[in-house]
Design a protein around this motif. Structure first.
Motif, PDB file in Angstrom:
ATOM      1  N   GLY A  23      48.714  25.847 -25.450  1.00  0.00           N
ATOM      2  CA  GLY A  23      49.435  24.401 -25.592  1.00  0.00           C
ATOM      3  C   GLY A  23      48.883  23.559 -25.398  1.00  0.00           C
ATOM      4  O   GLY A  23      50.308  22.002 -25.439  1.00  0.00           O
ATOM      5  N   PHE A  24      48.027  22.726 -25.575  1.00  0.00           N
ATOM      6  CA  PHE A  24      47.432  21.160 -25.862  1.00  0.00           C
ATOM      7  C   PHE A  24      47.097  20.744 -27.412  1.00  0.00           C
ATOM      8  O   PHE A  24      47.486  21.187 -28.270  1.00  0.00           O
ATOM      9  N   ASN A  25      48.304  19.506 -27.348  1.00  0.00           N
ATOM     10  CA  ASN A  25      48.555  18.658 -28.663  1.00  0.00           C
ATOM     11  C   ASN A  25      47.806  17.888 -28.410  1.00  0.00           C
ATOM     12  O   ASN A  25      47.088  16.876 -29.485  1.00  0.00           O
ATOM     13  N   ALA A  26      46.623  17.162 -27.677  1.00  0.00           N
ATOM     14  CA  ALA A  26      46.190  16.435 -26.873  1.00  0.00           C
ATOM     15  C   ALA A  26      44.199  16.460 -26.016  1.00  0.00           C
ATOM     16  O   ALA A  26      44.711  16.940 -25.069  1.00  0.00           O
ATOM     17  N   ILE A  27      43.346  15.777 -26.438  1.00  0.00           N
ATOM     18  CA  ILE A  27      42.056  15.944 -26.419  1.00  0.00           C
ATOM     19  C   ILE A  27      41.436  14.961 -25.945  1.00  0.00           C
ATOM     20  O   ILE A  27      41.699  13.781 -26.386  1.00  0.00           O
ATOM     21  N   ARG A  28      40.835  14.234 -24.344  1.00  0.00           N
ATOM     22  CA  ARG A  28      40.090  12.987 -23.890  1.00  0.00           C
ATOM     23  C   ARG A  28      38.619  13.398 -24.243  1.00  0.00           C
ATOM     24  O   ARG A  28      38.466  14.918 -23.679  1.00  0.00           O
ATOM     25  N   SER A  29      37.897  13.218 -24.493  1.00  0.00           N
ATOM     26  CA  SER A  29      35.890  13.245 -24.540  1.00  0.00           C
ATOM     27  C   SER A  29      35.913  12.660 -23.524  1.00  0.00           C
ATOM     28  O   SER A  29      35.521  11.217 -23.597  1.00  0.00           O
TER      29      SER A  29
ATOM     30  N   ILE B 180      42.549  20.870 -37.480  1.00  0.00           N
ATOM     31  CA  ILE B 180      43.681  22.133 -37.468  1.00  0.00           C
ATOM     32  C   ILE B 180      44.780  21.371 -37.011  1.00  0.00           C
ATOM     33  O   ILE B 180      45.820  21.878 -36.289  1.00  0.00           O
ATOM     34  N   GLY B 181      44.938  19.508 -36.185  1.00  0.00           N
ATOM     35  CA  GLY B 181      45.787  18.998 -35.871  1.00  0.00           C
ATOM     36  C   GLY B 181      45.595  18.666 -34.036  1.00  0.00           C
ATOM     37  O   GLY B 181      46.419  19.313 -33.795  1.00  0.00           O
ATOM     38  N   MET B 182      45.252  17.855 -33.720  1.00  0.00           N
ATOM     39  CA  MET B 182      44.648  18.171 -32.431  1.00  0.00           C
ATOM     40  C   MET B 182      44.783  15.946 -32.053  1.00  0.00           C
ATOM     41  O   MET B 182      43.885  16.092 -33.371  1.00  0.00           O
ATOM     42  N   PHE B 183      45.592  15.851 -31.672  1.00  0.00           N
ATOM     43  CA  PHE B 183      45.511  14.536 -30.997  1.00  0.00           C
ATOM     44  C   PHE B 183      43.817  13.924 -29.997  1.00  0.00           C
ATOM     45  O   PHE B 183      43.507  14.482 -29.505  1.00  0.00           O
TER      46      PHE B 183
END
Length: 809
Positions: free
Chosen positions: A317-323, A339-342
């Protein structure tokens, strides 16, 4: 310059003094990069790095590679690029010093052109080290990809192509291509740049060429605008990608150099009225923070592991990650593009004031501009990268010196890439920690750890002094990154109505309240939980602690043998934890109820659930406890109420929502019942009508060992991996969570076993080696291909034998 992998043929050895090496030289080990040399070193309670690193030691290692340089390289530009070396890397070529890079996360290139022994053997040596320089497990060594590029003296430098899409519409898009051309020859020369844009099918959608006059020793920039009609826009639900091929041709028509750049056509808009818009579509970021390690692989950023991580996060369900809290690997960004991930890509955890004895603050004042340049150069063509973060909980924020540095860094980023917004991940409590602020009774000085672990942190973050101290830091950014201070959302909507906010770091158990605020305020564009994926180090940060546990934490750190943070929504093996399904329900993405059972062995024991922890629950009805033992069952759902049944007999109906503090939470129906074998069913209802059901079964017969490969076919190169799950289960697939077994794994065919992991948070077993004990009935084997063919992974235990076949092609 077209880059080729330069990852094979390396050896690694611990660094020795000259005299020690002469008397008893250590035997080097052959490795394929990316590689983490720290993962297999022995952990010890006496480690000076303590819980931060998961009790791994300090290390100083040396990598060597010998290779033959063809004679035609004599007049060529030869460049080796390191995507990341942790840390304080020093590079030698043919015995001579050629480069240094203090940061463990910044990509850097080494120009070997004038030093190559063409037609003969050459040697490359890289030293790396780690010692009390990180607040988490860092790994050590060449843990990201290495590349070799060879081209004419007139060439396109590494990452020398920039692609932007300044105008995006349904009928056409402007694709602006800027190509750097470097002339290392001795004379001025005019070459021709041919620029061709192709779509995902390989069809040409635009092609142009322009002349470029180059001067010796200088860079020329050739700008080529392309007009793509009816573009396919990149978005997370349709991650369509284009390629631009850049070719340099001399006056005779010969190709001097070529490069290929992947990009996406998309637009970003951020404002307080509409929040975040991607291609005109309003988006709320369902985000999670992740560290850079890959669990059982250590810090090795093998592309197959980075890709799998993104796939599983998106499936949850995640659409974004923060490094957090460093620049992401190129392999991770490539996966997010495809893949499609912000992505929010973060520069650093410190500026000039350190958080560890030997961290990046020691080199930051001198190296910060080069680190910013490396970040932007690595990120600027990736459509997945939405924002840059210039820092995390920087200790200088709230002070004049911090304001100066913040503005300096922000403007540097904007000058290099004006197309993306930026933020600073600010913890308001950190900004006021040196003040005279007191707790609510106005008599007790603020204690950072206790407040951060309590409900009080959000309130302190919204205090007037915090508003004053953080105003300039937020004003320097395009988006205000707010860590652990959601009380600011309502407040800032009143006093800073034009401030756009993102919850850059939040407590996992608060999502029900946080997501309500995200939806309430258009200027709040999303929420990023700490953390989306569990990580090595910061041992026990997310641990739920029983009062009678002999290994009690000290502050937020748990004693040896604790290894993992346990704050992750997904564990290090890629298995979704129960909180993952609760989050999916809160986001409105899941209609089916989910049953989470509190561990019966913990019933009646005092349990402290910290702000980064979740309940001690598993989705299982296969417990080794006596019939009639008391047990608590939770059902996660967005319905009105839930009925629980055991073998068709109702155990009662409960409303959704827990009001009892401090564990008050929405989207949960809680039952007090007894454990009895059978089939447990949860039926969720809304307005009296059934809207979903879920069930759990007890074990039917003895558990046996079963192998399952996530993919039956993988690529045959070392950047691919096979992930094989070994599970103790019955014939119906019910996992024996209360049973354990020592499992021995053998791999035959063109592959090697590179990791075994049970994801046990306090495991004292190494990830290397062929034998490991299951945890909660599960074990993960990771296999790296060594060539083409059929790889057989076999496992044996007291619960039987099993095997699975994977084809590398």
């Amino acid at each position: 310059m077209l880059r080729k992998p330069f990852n094979d043929g390396w050896t690694v050895v611990p660094k020795q003094s000259l005299f020690a090496a002469a008397l008893a030289p250590a035997a080097p080990s052959r490795v394929t990069l990316p590689h983490d040399a720290l993962r297999d070193l022995p952990r010890t309670p006496a480690s000076p790095n303590g819980a931060h690193s998961g009790y791994f030691p300090s290390a100083h290692v040396v990598y060597d590679k010998a290779f033959h340089a063809p004679q035609e390289w004599a007049d060529k530009a030869v460049v080796v690029t390191f995507d990341g070396v942790y840390r304080d890397a020093v590079v030698y070529f043919n015995g001579d010093f050629v480069a240094q890079q203090p940061s463990g996360y910044s990509p850097f290139s080494v120009d070997l052109s004038s030093r190559v022994h063409a037609g003969s053997r050459n040697t490359l040596r890289v030293e790396a080290r780690t010692h009390q320089d990180s607040r988490w497990y860092s790994g050590v060594g060449i843990y990201r990809d290495v590349w070799l590029a060879v081209a004419d003296q007139i060439h396109i430098p590494v990452d020398g192509v920039t692609v932007t899409t300044p105008e995006v519409g349904a009928d056409f898009a402007v694709v602006a291509v800027a190509v750097e051309v470097r002339n290392d020859a001795r004379r001025q020369q005019t070459v021709r740049l041919r620029s061709r844009v192709t779509d995902a099918s390989g069809a040409t959608v635009s092609e142009k060429s322009v002349p470029v006059t180059t001067v010796p020793g200088e860079h020329a920039v050739a700008r080529v605008p392309h007009y793509v009609r009816e573009p396919r826009l990149w978005d997370i639900d349709a991650p369509d990608l284009y390629r631009v091929e850049s070719v340099l041709i001399d006056g005779s028509g010969d190709v001097l150099d070529a490069d290929e750049t992947v990009f996406g056509v998309r637009s970003i808009r951020i404002d307080p009225i509409h929040g975040l818009r991607v291609n005109g579509r309003s988006v709320k970021l369902r985000g999670g923070c992740i560290h850079h390690d890959n669990g059982p692989l250590g810090a090795a950023a093998i592309p197959g592991a980075e890709r799998r991580k993104v796939e599983l996060l998106k499936a949850a369900g995640f659409n974004a990650i923060r490094s957090a809290h460093n620049a992401a690997s190129r392999a991770l960004l490539d996966a997010c593009d495809e893949i499609g991930m912000f992505v929010i890509d973060e520069l650093t955890d410190v500026w000039t004031v350190g958080k560890s004895s030997f961290d990046t603050s020691l080199s930051f004042p001198e190296w910060w501009e080069r680190d910013v340049e490396a970040l932007v150069r690595n990120d600027r063509n990736h459509p997945s990268v939405l924002l840059y973060s210039i820092g995390n909980e920087i200790l200088e924020v709230g002070r004049p010196g911090g304001a100066v540095w913040g503005r300096r860094i922000a403007e540097k980023v904007r000058n290099l890439d004006p197309t993306r917004p930026l933020m600073n991940s600010v913890n308001a409590l950190v900004s006021i920690i040196d003040s005279k602020v007191t707790a609510q009774d106005h008599s007790v000085p603020v204690d950072f750890n206790s407040i951060l672990s309590s409900d009080g942190s959000a309130g302190v973050g919204a205090a007037e002094i915090a508003t004053v101290r953080t105003e300039e830091a937020h004003a320097q950014a395009d988006v205000a990154g707010i860590n652990y201070a959601e009380a600011r959302y309502d407040l800032d909507a009143e006093i800073f109505p034009d401030r756009v906010i993102v919850g850059s770091e939040t407590f996992p158990s608060r999502l029900d309240r946080l997501w309500e605020l995200v939806q309430k305020h258009p200027q709040v564009i999303g929420d990023f939980v700490w953390t989306a994926w569990d990580h090595l180090g910061e041992a026990g940060t997310g641990r739920a602690v029983y009062a009678d546990d002999p290994l009690q934490p000290v502050g937020m750190a748990s004693p040896y043998p604790w290894l993992l943070s346990q704050a992750g929504t997904i564990d290090i093996n890629g298995i979704r934890r129960p909180i993952s399904y609760w989050r999916e329900t809160v986001w409105g993405l899941r209609g089916e109820p989910y049953i989470a059972v509190h561990r019966p062995q913990g019933y009646g024991r005092e349990l402290a659930v910290g702000r980064w922890a979740w309940d001690d629950v598993l989705s299982s009805w296969a417990w080794r406890v006596e019939e009639g033992a008391p047990v608590v069952v939770d059902v996660y759902t967005d319905a009105d109420d839930v009925e629980l049944l055991l073998d068709g007999v109702s155990l009662g109906v409960r409303p959704v929502g827990i009001e009892t503090r401090p564990q008050a939470r929405g989207f949960i129906a809680r039952f007090e019942t007894e454990y009895r074998r059978g089939t447990l069913v949860a039926v969720s209802r809304r307005d009296g009508e059934e809207v979903g059901r879920a069930e759990l079964r007890s074990l039917m017969g003895d558990a046996v060992l079963v192998a399952r490969a996530e993919r039956k076919k993988i690529g045959a190169t070392p950047d691919h991996l096979a992930f094989v799950h070994l599970t103790l289960q019955d014939g119906a697939g019910t996992v024996a969570v209360d049973e354990s077994a020592e499992v021995t794994v053998t791999v035959t065919g063109p592959g090697e076993l590179v990791a075994l992991s049970g994801a046990k948070p306090d495991d004292d077993q190494p990830f290397a080696g062929p034998t490991h004990v299951t945890h909660e009935g599960r074990l993960l084997a990771v296999v790296r291909p060594t060539g083409r063919g059929r790889i057989r992974v076999a496992a044996t235990s007291a619960h039987g034998k099993t095997s699975v076949q994977v084809t590398a092609d």
